[in-house]
Design a protein around this motif. Structure first.
Motif, short mmCIF file in Angstrom:
data_model
loop_
_atom_site.label_atom_id
_atom_site.label_comp_id
_atom_site.label_asym_id
_atom_site.label_seq_id
_atom_site.Cartn_x
_atom_site.Cartn_y
_atom_site.Cartn_z
N LEU A 191 0.85 -1.18 0.00
CA LEU A 191 0.00 0.00 0.00
C LEU A 191 0.88 1.23 0.00
CD1 LEU A 191 0.20 1.09 3.12
CD2 LEU A 191 -1.58 -0.57 3.52
N GLY A 192 0.26 2.38 -0.16
CA GLY A 192 1.01 3.62 -0.19
C GLY A 192 0.10 4.81 -0.04
N MET A 193 0.70 6.00 -0.12
CA MET A 193 -0.03 7.25 0.00
C MET A 193 -0.09 7.91 -1.37
SD MET A 193 -1.57 9.04 2.41
CE MET A 193 -0.76 8.57 3.95
N VAL A 194 -1.30 8.28 -1.81
CA VAL A 194 -1.50 8.89 -3.11
C VAL A 194 -1.91 10.35 -2.94
CG1 VAL A 194 -2.83 8.83 -5.26
CG2 VAL A 194 -2.17 6.70 -4.15
N ARG A 202 2.90 9.19 -3.38
CA ARG A 202 3.92 9.88 -2.59
C ARG A 202 4.96 8.88 -2.11
NH1 ARG A 202 0.74 14.13 1.47
NH2 ARG A 202 -0.19 15.42 -0.17
N TRP A 203 4.50 7.69 -1.75
CA TRP A 203 5.39 6.60 -1.37
C TRP A 203 4.61 5.30 -1.43
CZ3 TRP A 203 3.17 4.15 2.68
CH2 TRP A 203 2.45 4.90 3.62
N THR A 204 5.34 4.20 -1.49
CA THR A 204 4.73 2.88 -1.40
C THR A 204 5.49 2.05 -0.38
OG1 THR A 204 6.09 2.03 -3.21
CG2 THR A 204 3.90 2.88 -3.78
N SER A 205 4.81 1.06 0.17
CA SER A 205 5.41 0.21 1.20
C SER A 205 5.05 -1.24 0.92
CB SER A 205 4.89 0.62 2.59
OG SER A 205 5.25 -0.32 3.59
N GLU A 206 5.88 -2.14 1.40
CA GLU A 206 5.58 -3.57 1.28
C GLU A 206 4.64 -4.06 2.37
OE1 GLU A 206 9.23 -5.70 1.17
OE2 GLU A 206 9.82 -4.94 -0.81
N ALA A 207 4.28 -3.18 3.30
CA ALA A 207 3.34 -3.57 4.35
C ALA A 207 2.01 -3.95 3.72
CB ALA A 207 3.14 -2.42 5.34
N GLU A 208 1.44 -5.06 4.17
CA GLU A 208 0.19 -5.55 3.62
C GLU A 208 -0.87 -5.57 4.72
OE1 GLU A 208 0.42 -8.93 0.78
OE2 GLU A 208 2.45 -9.09 1.60
N GLY A 209 -2.13 -5.37 4.32
CA GLY A 209 -3.23 -5.45 5.27
C GLY A 209 -4.45 -4.71 4.78
N ALA A 210 -5.62 -5.20 5.17
CA ALA A 210 -6.87 -4.58 4.76
C ALA A 210 -7.42 -3.63 5.82
CB ALA A 210 -7.92 -5.65 4.44
N GLY A 211 -6.90 -3.73 7.05
CA GLY A 211 -7.31 -2.81 8.10
C GLY A 211 -6.35 -1.64 8.17
N VAL A 212 -6.85 -0.43 7.95
CA VAL A 212 -5.98 0.74 7.89
C VAL A 212 -6.60 1.88 8.69
CG1 VAL A 212 -4.82 2.39 6.37
CG2 VAL A 212 -5.25 0.06 5.57
N ALA A 216 -2.36 10.81 13.95
CA ALA A 216 -1.17 11.54 14.39
C ALA A 216 -0.01 11.39 13.41
CB ALA A 216 -0.74 11.07 15.79
N GLY A 217 -0.31 11.43 12.11
CA GLY A 217 0.74 11.30 11.11
C GLY A 217 1.29 9.91 10.96
N VAL A 218 0.56 8.91 11.44
CA VAL A 218 0.98 7.51 11.35
C VAL A 218 -0.10 6.72 10.61
CG1 VAL A 218 1.50 5.41 12.66
CG2 VAL A 218 2.31 7.64 13.48
N VAL A 219 0.32 5.84 9.71
CA VAL A 219 -0.59 4.93 9.03
C VAL A 219 -0.46 3.57 9.70
CG1 VAL A 219 -1.20 3.81 6.86
CG2 VAL A 219 -0.36 6.17 6.85
N LEU A 220 -1.53 3.12 10.36
CA LEU A 220 -1.55 1.81 11.01
C LEU A 220 -2.14 0.80 10.03
CD1 LEU A 220 -2.96 2.87 14.50
CD2 LEU A 220 -0.59 2.31 13.95
N VAL A 221 -1.46 -0.32 9.86
CA VAL A 221 -1.89 -1.35 8.92
C VAL A 221 -1.97 -2.68 9.65
CG1 VAL A 221 -1.44 -2.47 6.71
CG2 VAL A 221 -0.63 -0.14 7.10
N LEU A 230 3.43 2.96 9.95
CA LEU A 230 4.25 3.61 8.94
C LEU A 230 4.21 5.12 9.11
CD1 LEU A 230 2.96 1.62 5.82
CD2 LEU A 230 4.94 1.07 7.26
N ASP A 231 5.33 5.79 8.90
CA ASP A 231 5.36 7.24 8.91
C ASP A 231 4.58 7.74 7.69
OD1 ASP A 231 6.36 9.99 8.26
OD2 ASP A 231 7.57 9.63 10.05
N ALA A 232 3.56 8.57 7.92
CA ALA A 232 2.70 9.01 6.82
C ALA A 232 3.42 9.91 5.83
CB ALA A 232 1.48 9.74 7.38
N ARG A 233 4.56 10.51 6.20
CA ARG A 233 5.30 11.38 5.28
C ARG A 233 6.21 10.58 4.36
NH1 ARG A 233 8.53 14.87 9.34
NH2 ARG A 233 8.76 12.76 10.14
N THR A 234 6.81 9.52 4.89
CA THR A 234 7.84 8.80 4.14
C THR A 234 7.50 7.35 3.81
OG1 THR A 234 8.96 8.03 6.15
CG2 THR A 234 9.57 10.21 5.31
#
Length: 317
Positions: A191-194, A202-212, A216-221, A230-234
């Motif tokens: 997943l990533g931030m568009v 903006r970025w992509t990550s190898e983290a997988e999951g359907a619950g997101v 506070a600037g954090v993406v929980l997966v 994941l840091d929402a900026r990077t």
């Protein structure tokens, strides 16, 4: 195993561990949570279809369904259940039944809502979010998967690659962007931030999951066995919970109060129910889980269900 017969749901007082409610289920093969109620469907001990809906607050049964005839099942028989918001259903081999989730009355089979305009109308689905946004999923003429995000204020919609999952929580700390699942990747889905203005990742990550969730600037997966922050900026990983064994029907939702996230850490006798700080992953508290194995599923009122094989506990806020 299909046709396991009766199951039991227990609602516990989180302060004392005392049982507040015990709900006897006619069939516990599959469960769903609908508007704070528990809906189960499967085969009873006699091989007949059985379903019901119960309030997890009072234990009151809203409706019950019992099939008229036993269904032949052997080890090779395929089966599955579904819930589409309006109906709940059970399919066993060539046999199936679909029930109105509000009344338990047999009805026509549900499915995704078809919309006119753009791509293959029969493969387009629409999801209305609690914040007023509308997500429309569908393929492009070239076969790519795209999501159109319609703002709550009726402004100009944006089209982004992949699928935008409905967020468990979004505190608005990442404006102008959405989390999307990259279903076009040649490897495992990540997943990533568009960016909503450009439609670019903006970025992509190898983290997988359907619950997101975004807090506070954090993406929980959540992938059903662990939670990754994941840091929402990077997109860099800030912290990750220890992997936990879970039943095959484990929940993928993120259980959080906005400051802490509830996770199951470890396996077997080493399992702990842990509250971690969303931003740092620091352990705020930990305790023995009420069930030996299970998955966490949050409800709208803040209650968190822990569902195990044939058992269920509710942790009230």
């Amino acid at each position: 195993m299909l046709g396991g017969g009766e199951g039991t749901a227990r609602v516990l007082d989180p302060a004392t561990g005392d049982v507040d409610l015990t709900i006897a289920l006619a069939a516990g093969d599959a469960w769903h949570v609908v508007d704070g109620d528990l809906v189960t469907i499967g085969l009873d001990a006699d091989g007949r279809a059985a379903a019901g809906r119960w309030s997890l607050t009072t234990g009151e049964q809203q409706w019950a369904y019992h099939g008229a005839e036993a269904i032949a099942v052997d080890a090779s028989t395929g089966w599955g259940t579904w819930l589409d918001g309006r109906t709940v259903g059970l399919e066993v081999g060539d046999w199936s039944v679909t029930l109105d989730v509000g009344t338990g009355v047999e009805t026509a089979q549900g499915g995704g809502e078809s919309l006119a305009g753009g791509g293959d109308a029969e493969n387009v689905q629409r999801v209305e979010l609690a914040d007023g946004r509308v997500l429309v999923y569908g393929p492009t003429p070239s076969g790519d998967v795209r999501t159109t995000v319609h703002p709550a204020d009726g402004g100009e919609p944006a089209t982004v690659p992949g699928i935008v999952p409905p967020l468990a929580v979004d505190d608005g700390s990442v404006p102008g962007a959405v989390v999307a699942i990259d279903v076009e990747s040649t490897g495992p889905w990540g997943l990533g931030m568009v960016d909503l203005d450009s439609g670019e990742w903006r970025w992509t990550s190898e983290a997988e999951g359907a619950g997101v969730a975004v807090l506070a600037g954090v993406v929980l997966v959540s992938d059903g066995s662990r939670v990754t922050a994941l840091d929402a900026r990077t997109g860099q990983t800030r912290w990750s919970s220890a992997p936990s064994s879970s039943p095959s029907f484990s929940g993928w939702e993120v259980a959080t109060d906005g400051r802490r996230v509830l996770v199951l850490d470890g396996q077997g006798f080493e399992r702990e129910l842990v509250a971690r700080d969303v931003r740092t992953g620091e352990r705020v508290w930990a305790t023995e889980p009420p069930l030996s194995d299970g998955a966490l599923v949050p409800l709208p009122d803040g209650t968190v269900l822990m569902v195990g094989a044939g058992d269920l506990a509710a942790l009230r806020p």
